[in-house]
Scaffold this active site. Structure first.
Site, PDB file in Angstrom:
ATOM      1  N   GLU A 259      -0.276  -8.097 -20.216  1.00 22.04           N
ATOM      2  CA  GLU A 259       0.686  -7.240 -19.520  1.00 22.04           C
ATOM      3  C   GLU A 259       2.079  -7.691 -19.885  1.00 22.04           C
ATOM      4  OE1 GLU A 259      -1.597  -6.634 -15.167  1.00 22.04           O
ATOM      5  OE2 GLU A 259       0.472  -7.336 -15.248  1.00 22.04           O
ATOM      6  N   GLU A 311       3.078   4.106 -10.278  1.00 21.53           N
ATOM      7  CA  GLU A 311       1.947   4.193  -9.352  1.00 21.53           C
ATOM      8  C   GLU A 311       2.479   4.085  -7.930  1.00 21.53           C
ATOM      9  OE1 GLU A 311      -1.558   1.768 -10.766  1.00 21.53           O
ATOM     10  OE2 GLU A 311      -0.097   1.184 -12.311  1.00 21.53           O
ATOM     11  N   LYS A 314       0.924   1.542  -5.341  1.00 22.18           N
ATOM     12  CA  LYS A 314       0.750   0.139  -5.697  1.00 22.18           C
ATOM     13  C   LYS A 314       1.407  -0.732  -4.626  1.00 22.18           C
ATOM     14  CE  LYS A 314       0.524  -2.601  -9.897  1.00 22.18           C
ATOM     15  NZ  LYS A 314       0.914  -3.916  -9.417  1.00 22.18           N
ATOM     16  N   GLU A 320       7.242  -2.669  -8.036  1.00 20.88           N
ATOM     17  CA  GLU A 320       5.868  -2.537  -8.527  1.00 20.88           C
ATOM     18  C   GLU A 320       5.471  -1.078  -8.747  1.00 20.88           C
ATOM     19  OE1 GLU A 320       3.643  -4.895  -9.378  1.00 20.88           O
ATOM     20  OE2 GLU A 320       5.146  -6.437  -9.035  1.00 20.88           O
TER      21      GLU A 320
END
Length: 339
Positions: A259, A311, A314, A320
């Site tokens: 990541e 997202e 999340k 995030e």
């Protein structure tokens, strides 16, 4: 003529290996309620020439959509499944049968990550190494051990020393966790997966870590470490981990960046569309250049960008929910070329 063509092709492939040219992968998370259908997501990967994907569990709808594509897959064993796989002799065999063998070779599995950033303080940590062994054995029983590598994905906070990179070392607590894992990686010629986030390094110490060092925009060497000079912290983090691996008997273990990313919102001014676009473009350019790191020049840096979409469900800090390369409507945030 055919011999000449084959010779030239062989030299070309060798040169690709030597220069370390790598395809870019993108992580596909599912923590949102406005995301496109899974088939549309696979189509989007293909449309943009994204040749590698990471998913955080064996979602069967995603796996079915991947059948017959050339997208190579990194798939996680979810953290919560690790203890049962480590302790139940049939659990690993069932997991591999249901999630790998039932889809291979139509789905091109590349890696299995047994856990993602399992905290050292978690009760799960003690089971990661044994679960990796179980999955490796199950792959061997299925005849897939030479096609799929087993590893785990760690956060960069397992190092007690990271600067200068040559002094990189795992903390004493981390050594108890990581040493058996390194031994397994060496035994099976598998890479260590590391999540690398210059963004978090920068916001954690903005006085000493400047933005240009985090965004690959520094025009000068920022850290001189013996004969090695560092213009970006991405390389410095990687080489600190290579140094730590060497100290624990993992000199031949390669690192895959499982990541890396930069948020576009949620913590201004660091988290902004401008900074995120700059980071993603520059990390892609760096990886595609094949130059490697100062400590491992010419060694490819296989890298998975986080993440495909914003997202909105999340958990955690607001940032995030803003790491996406695409909006949920499939529009590109940054107009990036991936490969």
């Amino acid at each position: 003529m055919m011999t000449t063509i084959l010779t030239l092709l062989g030299l070309f492939l060798v040169s690709l290996k030597i220069t370390g040219v790598q395809s870019i992968g993108v992580c596909y998370g599912l923590n949102g309620n406005k995301l496109p259908s899974k088939q549309d997501v696979i189509n989007l990967y293909n449309r943009y020439g994204i040749q590698r994907m990471r998913i955080y569990g064996p979602d069967h709808e995603v796996l079915n959509a991947l059948r017959g594509t050339n997208i190579e897959l990194l798939v996680d064993v979810a953290n919560e499944d690790i203890p049962s796989i480590a302790t139940n002799p049939s659990a690993a065999a069932n997991w591999v049968q249901n999630n790998i063998k039932n889809y291979s070779p139509a789905v091109k599995f590349r890696y299995i990550a047994v856990g993602n950033e399992v905290p050292l303080s978690s009760s799960i940590a003690q089971y990661v190494g044994p679960a990796m062994e179980r999955i490796q054995s199950a792959l061997a029983s299925a005849g897939l051990q030479n096609q799929i590598k087993v590893s785990t994905s760690i956060a960069a906070n397992l190092l007690s020393v990271s600067s200068p990179p040559s002094q990189g070392s795992f903390s004493n607590e981390a050594k108890r966790f990581i040493k058996p894992i390194i031994n397994l990686l060496v035994q099976n010629n598998a890479p260590l997966l590391v999540n690398v986030y210059p963004y978090f390094s920068y916001i954690g110490d903005p006085v000493n870590i400047h933005l240009d060092y985090a965004l690959f925009t520094s025009q000068r060497i920022v850290v001189q470490d013996g004969s090695f000079g560092y213009r970006n912290i991405f390389d410095a983090i990687l080489d600190a981990h290579y140094s730590a691996l060497e100290k624990e008997g993992g000199s031949n273990v390669n690192i895959v960046v499982s990541e890396t990313g930069w948020p576009s919102d949620g913590n201004p001014p660091a988290a902004s569309s401008g900074n995120a676009g700059t980071y993603y473009r520059n990390v892609i350019s760096h990886v595609k250049s094949g130059q490697g790191t100062p400590r491992r020049p010419g060694t490819g840096i296989e890298t998975y960008l986080f993440a495909m979409f914003d997202e909105n469900q999340k958990p955690g800090a607001e940032t995030e929910r803003h790491f996406g390369l695409f909006f949920p409507n499939q529009q590109s945030k940054y107009g990036i070329s991936f490969n």
